[in-house]
Design a protein around this motif. Structure first.
Motif, PDB file in Angstrom:
ATOM      1  N   SER A  39      69.329 -77.660 -43.633  1.00  0.00           N
ATOM      2  CA  SER A  39      69.729 -76.386 -44.536  1.00  0.00           C
ATOM      3  C   SER A  39      68.680 -76.544 -45.801  1.00  0.00           C
ATOM      4  O   SER A  39      68.211 -75.167 -46.065  1.00  0.00           O
ATOM      5  N   ASN A  40      68.132 -77.475 -46.233  1.00  0.00           N
ATOM      6  CA  ASN A  40      67.227 -77.746 -47.441  1.00  0.00           C
ATOM      7  C   ASN A  40      65.977 -76.967 -46.587  1.00  0.00           C
ATOM      8  O   ASN A  40      65.244 -76.213 -47.428  1.00  0.00           O
ATOM      9  N   TYR A  53      66.536 -73.419 -46.394  1.00  0.00           N
ATOM     10  CA  TYR A  53      66.409 -72.474 -47.626  1.00  0.00           C
ATOM     11  C   TYR A  53      65.144 -72.398 -48.360  1.00  0.00           C
ATOM     12  O   TYR A  53      64.577 -71.552 -48.904  1.00  0.00           O
ATOM     13  N   LEU A  60      63.454 -69.663 -46.548  1.00  0.00           N
ATOM     14  CA  LEU A  60      63.743 -68.398 -46.838  1.00  0.00           C
ATOM     15  C   LEU A  60      62.958 -68.125 -48.307  1.00  0.00           C
ATOM     16  O   LEU A  60      62.745 -66.735 -48.437  1.00  0.00           O
ATOM     17  N   ILE A  61      62.879 -69.003 -49.139  1.00  0.00           N
ATOM     18  CA  ILE A  61      61.922 -68.571 -50.464  1.00  0.00           C
ATOM     19  C   ILE A  61      60.798 -68.499 -50.061  1.00  0.00           C
ATOM     20  O   ILE A  61      60.188 -67.432 -51.037  1.00  0.00           O
TER      21      ILE A  61
END
Length: 173
Positions: free
Chosen positions: A89-90, A93, A96-97
Motif C-alpha cells: 500500500s505504501n 500510494y 499515485l503521488i
C-alpha cells in the motif's frame, strides 16, 4: 596418496556457489539447489530479492509506463506473499503521488506550449499588420476648410409648461 579428481566431482554434482568476497575470492561451497547459483549461507533473503526485482521494474519512474510497470510488479509480489500489505500500500500510494505529479507537469507543459503558440500567432499578426502601404504625401495640398452648416430653420425648444408626455407626442407628430 593422490586424490582422484574424477571421484570428487562425481560426489558433488552441484555447481559451486557464485558468491565472491570483496577481495575477489569465490566461495568454495556447492550451490544449494541445481537452479540456484548460491550456497545456503549466501542465498539472498526473499526481501532482498523482492527489492531487487522492484528496483529493476521501477527504472526511473519518470513516465506513466514505468510507474505502471512498477505497480504491476508490486501487485505480483504482494500476490506471491513476498511483500507485506503495508509495503504494497505504501508503494501504491507513492506511485499515485508520482502519477499526479506527472499529470500536473504534463498539464503545465501543455499550457506553456499553448501560450508560446499564441504569442507566435500574435507576433505573426503584428508583423502582417506592419506591412501596410504608405499613405500618399498630401503636404502640398491646400488646407481643407469644411463648409459651414446650412441653417435648418428655427430651433424648437421645449416649453417649460409642457409635460414630458406632451413633448413626446409633439416630437412624434
Amino acid at each position: 596418496m593422490k586424490r582422484n579428481l574424477a571421484s570428487s566431482s562425481s560426489r558433488n554434482s552441484l555447481p559451486r556457489c557464485t558468491h565472491t568476497t570483496p577481495s575477489g575470492r569465490r566461495c568454495r561451497s556447492s550451490a544449494s539447489a541445481p537452479d540456484s547459483p548460491f550456497c545456503f549461507r549466501h542465498q539472498p533473503q526473499p526481501e532482498a530479492l523482492a527489492t531487487a526485482e522492484l528496483t529493476t521494474a521501477a527504472g526511473t519512474l519518470s513516465t506513466p509506463e514505468e510507474v505502471n510497470r512498477f505497480l504491476t510488479r508490486v501487485t505480483l509480489l504482494r500476490i506471491e506473499g513476498r511483500l507485506t500489505p503495508k509495503e504494497a500500500s505504501n508503494y501504491a500510494y507513492l506511485c499515485l503521488i508520482l502519477q499526479l505529479g506527472q499529470r500536473a507537469i504534463a498539464f503545465h507543459q501543455k499550457l506553456r506550449d499553448a501560450r508560446l503558440e499564441h504569442e507566435a500567432e500574435q507576433a505573426r499578426i503584428t508583423a502582417v499588420r506592419s506591412w501596410t502601404l504608405p499613405r500618399p504625401d498630401r503636404s502640398d495640398w491646400p488646407d481643407y476648410v469644411p463648409p459651414a452648416p446650412a441653417p435648418h430653420g428655427p430651433e424648437k425648444t421645449p416649453d417649460a409648461d409642457e409635460s414630458p408626455l406632451q413633448a413626446y407626442s409633439r416630437l412624434r407628430s
